[in-house]
Enzyme design. Structure first.
Site, mmCIF file in Angstrom:
data_model
loop_
_atom_site.group_PDB
_atom_site.id
_atom_site.type_symbol
_atom_site.label_atom_id
_atom_site.label_comp_id
_atom_site.label_asym_id
_atom_site.label_seq_id
_atom_site.Cartn_x
_atom_site.Cartn_y
_atom_site.Cartn_z
ATOM 1 N N LYS A 163 18.859 -1.251 7.508
ATOM 2 C CA LYS A 163 19.726 -0.616 6.402
ATOM 3 C C LYS A 163 20.963 0.252 7.149
ATOM 4 O O LYS A 163 20.606 0.945 8.111
ATOM 5 C CB LYS A 163 18.821 0.284 5.759
ATOM 6 C CG LYS A 163 19.431 0.911 4.381
ATOM 7 C CD LYS A 163 18.389 1.400 3.481
ATOM 8 C CE LYS A 163 18.889 2.342 2.029
ATOM 9 N NZ LYS A 163 19.910 1.338 1.569
ATOM 10 N N HIS A 196 13.329 3.253 5.357
ATOM 11 C CA HIS A 196 13.850 1.828 5.131
ATOM 12 C C HIS A 196 13.613 1.167 6.318
ATOM 13 O O HIS A 196 13.397 1.874 7.788
ATOM 14 C CB HIS A 196 15.106 1.784 4.465
ATOM 15 C CG HIS A 196 14.962 2.249 2.935
ATOM 16 N ND1 HIS A 196 15.177 3.530 2.485
ATOM 17 C CD2 HIS A 196 14.971 1.332 1.765
ATOM 18 C CE1 HIS A 196 15.202 3.285 1.320
ATOM 19 N NE2 HIS A 196 15.074 2.175 0.771
#
Length: 272
Positions: free
Chosen positions: A161, A157
């Protein structure tokens, strides 16, 4: 219900919030009814769809009751502490909720279950239709590859995040572990470093990558002797998350209290 589903968005000035608002503006059967953001946000008071060059008539507010007053459903992709505060007010006002937030602790999940006795709540770590189809494929694969295959879950990600592994990766692990008759809490390995010894075949490994603007990549690897099966889902945009969330809002609009997931929304029956 008659008429469009009236939806409020939490975190309305964030990337996911804006994607949700844009998707709502382009959906004839959904109406933007509220837009929430944190106190102190520079977006407060602005029209929620101003970034699109269009006026929605909905101003961004940090007042939960004001933002939820005209809504049938709240869509929330924020953080656990914020989501829990939002849900408490939703339960008071009778507003249903679609929850895409991840990183909840066990006690928070129990609270959500209790609130679902008052309002309809659809909670899933990933709203993508594709990801939820992958979950079904993983169950079939795990049951078929239940001996002689090591299982590793790799997810990637963007740099912003805050939780790891991702909620989607954890759900994948839970699906696989359940299909194998294991408890993920007992068999998960979340990191390896140094001299770890030979791999325990009963474990499910997780690897996390964070960097750049990666929207979300997930791979479950079944590694055997002489072959490797990989089931992968890659996201290049947040649009499918938003579309899945609106699909969930439509579903909730016709349901009573209860805790639902994307399998309910999509009508996916578990493999026999």
């Amino acid at each position: 219900m008659s008429g469009p589903v009236r939806v409020a968005i939490a975190g309305s000035s964030g990337k996911m919030g804006r994607m949700l608002i844009e998707t709502i503006v382009n959906s004839p059967d959904i109406k933007l009814a509220g837009a929430l953001d944190l106190p102190g946000s520079p977006a407060l008071g602005q029209d929620a769809s101003a970034f699109l060059g269009k006026a929605s008539g909905v101003a961004i507010t940090s007042d939960l009751r004001q933002g939820l007053a005209n809504a049938d459903v709240l869509i929330d992709f924020t953080r656990p502490e914020g989501t829990m505060a939002h849900l408490a007010v939703c339960a008071e006002l009778g507003v249903k909720a679609v929850i895409g937030t991840t990183g909840f602790e066990a006690a928070q999940k129990a609270q959500i279950g209790a609130l679902a006795q008052k309002i309809g709540i659809m909670m899933a770590p990933n709203m993508s239709v594709g990801v939820n189809v992958v979950m079904q494929l993983l169950e079939v694969a795990a049951r078929s590859l239940n001996h002689g295959y090591d299982i590793e879950i790799i997810e990637a990600h963007h740099r912003h995040k805050v939780d790891a592994p991702s909620g989607t990766a954890l759900q994948m692990g839970e699906v696989v572990a359940k299909a194998l008759g294991r408890d993920l809490k007992e068999c998960a390995v979340y990191g390896r470093e140094g001299v770890t010894g030979a791999r325990d075949p009963s474990t499910i490994g997780f690897a996390t990558v964070r960097g750049g603007d990666i929207v979300g990549d997930h791979t479950v690897m079944f590694a055997g002797a002489g072959e490797r099966i990989e089931i992968t889902h890659k996201s290049s945009t947040r649009v499918h998350y938003a579309e899945g969330a609106l699909r969930a809002a439509r579903f909730l609009a016709t349901r009573g209290p209860g805790l639902y997931d994307m399998a309910d929304v999509l009508g996916i029956n578990p493999p026999a």
